[in-house]
Design an enzyme around this catalytic site. Structure first.
Site, PDB file in Angstrom:
ATOM      1  N   TYR A 126      37.950  43.136  40.406  1.00 41.63           N
ATOM      2  CA  TYR A 126      39.173  42.645  41.040  1.00 41.63           C
ATOM      3  C   TYR A 126      39.760  43.698  41.973  1.00 41.63           C
ATOM      4  CZ  TYR A 126      43.891  40.726  41.507  1.00 41.63           C
ATOM      5  OH  TYR A 126      45.065  40.248  42.009  1.00 41.63           O
TER       6      TYR A 126
ATOM      7  N   LYS B  49      40.244  43.420  46.145  1.00 46.46           N
ATOM      8  CA  LYS B  49      41.542  43.490  46.795  1.00 46.46           C
ATOM      9  C   LYS B  49      41.668  44.726  47.688  1.00 46.46           C
ATOM     10  CE  LYS B  49      43.107  39.671  45.008  1.00 46.46           C
ATOM     11  NZ  LYS B  49      43.290  38.456  45.852  1.00 46.46           N
TER      12      LYS B  49
END
Length: 262
Positions: free
Chosen positions: A157, A161
């Site tokens: 994750y 990002k």
């Protein structure tokens, strides 16, 4: 845009923050096209937008599926007659929640990257040239504060990002001369139903009240304002960026997390 209704394209529109962004844009007078996997949920949102006199287009696609996303973009451009004023890439995937690197497979990593980074790239690749040719446009990429720092157990994750931040900054530099702004909004923990259910479960497990469990959670997360974000906080930032207030803001990372990343 003078003399016509502005048009927005939003991914991740069937639930959570994406859904609320779609409704807010509709309330602001936009015609909105929405992309997600759950058709029925999007149709409910579309009905609310149409009830307010605006047009809504429901496009069912898994953003991880590049051909399906490309087909949705084709349909959108036909519906909008080749016009787009606002793009919000809100579709997101948390990825593995706890395993360290070496204890989850490449399939999980690829799925997270495909949702959080490749999908915004595909959308921008197709629609950013349309904005540049028109001489205006606003793009908002929804990131996360784990993309502002590393976090154990969230490697895929965080990587996705962080990559979205780089994509945002590069696109802002490329498109700025043509009047297009590109920004990144980084929420922290948001009090969505799933999160609230986790707090209730924590309260039951530890024999705490829900309020005590929430205080323990925000303390653990290091949130100076002592509250998680609400979806309305994220929506307000998006509306700022696509409205008049954001006309001279581009390439920026607006963190909405109560100060957790300070």
């Amino acid at each position: 845009m003078a003399g016509r209704t502005p048009i927005a394209f939003v991914t991740g529109a069937s639930a959570g923050t994406g859904r609320e962004i779609v409704l807010a844009l509709g309330a602001q007078g936009y015609d909105v096209a929405m992309v997600a996997r759950r058709t029925a949920a999007m149709e409910e949102v579309a009905e609310q937008i149409r009830a307010n006199g605006r047009r809504a287009l429901v496009l069912t696609a898994d953003v991880r599926d590049a051909p399906a996303l490309e087909a949705a973009l084709d349909s959108f451009l036909g519906w909008s007659q080749g016009v787009v004023d606002v793009i919000v890439n809100a579709a997101g995937h948390t990825g593995p929640l706890s395993p360290p690197i070496g204890e989850f497979g490449i399939e999980e990593f690829d799925s997270t990257i495909a949702t959080n980074l490749r999908a915004p790239f595909i959308v921008m690749s197709r629609l950013l040239p349309v904005m540049r040719a028109a001489g205006h446009g606003r793009i908002v990429n929804i990131g996360g504060n784990h993309g502002m720092r590393g976090r154990a157990g969230r490697s895929s994750y965080s990587a996705s990002k962080w990559g979205l931040r780089g994509l945002t900054r590069s696109a802002a530099l490329e498109a700025g001369p043509d009047g297009v702004t590109v920004n990144y909004v980084a929420p922290g923990p948001i009090a969505v139903p799933r999160m609230k259910a986790n707090w209730r479960a924590m309260a039951e497990l530890k024999g705490l009240s829900e309020e005590e469990a929430l205080r323990a959670y925000v303390a653990d997360m290091g949130i100076p304002l002592n509250r998680p974000s609400e979806m309305a906080d994220i929506v307000a930032m998006v509306l700022y960026l696509v409205g008049d207030g954001g006309r001279n803001v581009t390439g920026q990372e607006l963190v909405v997390d109560g100060g957790a990343t300070l």
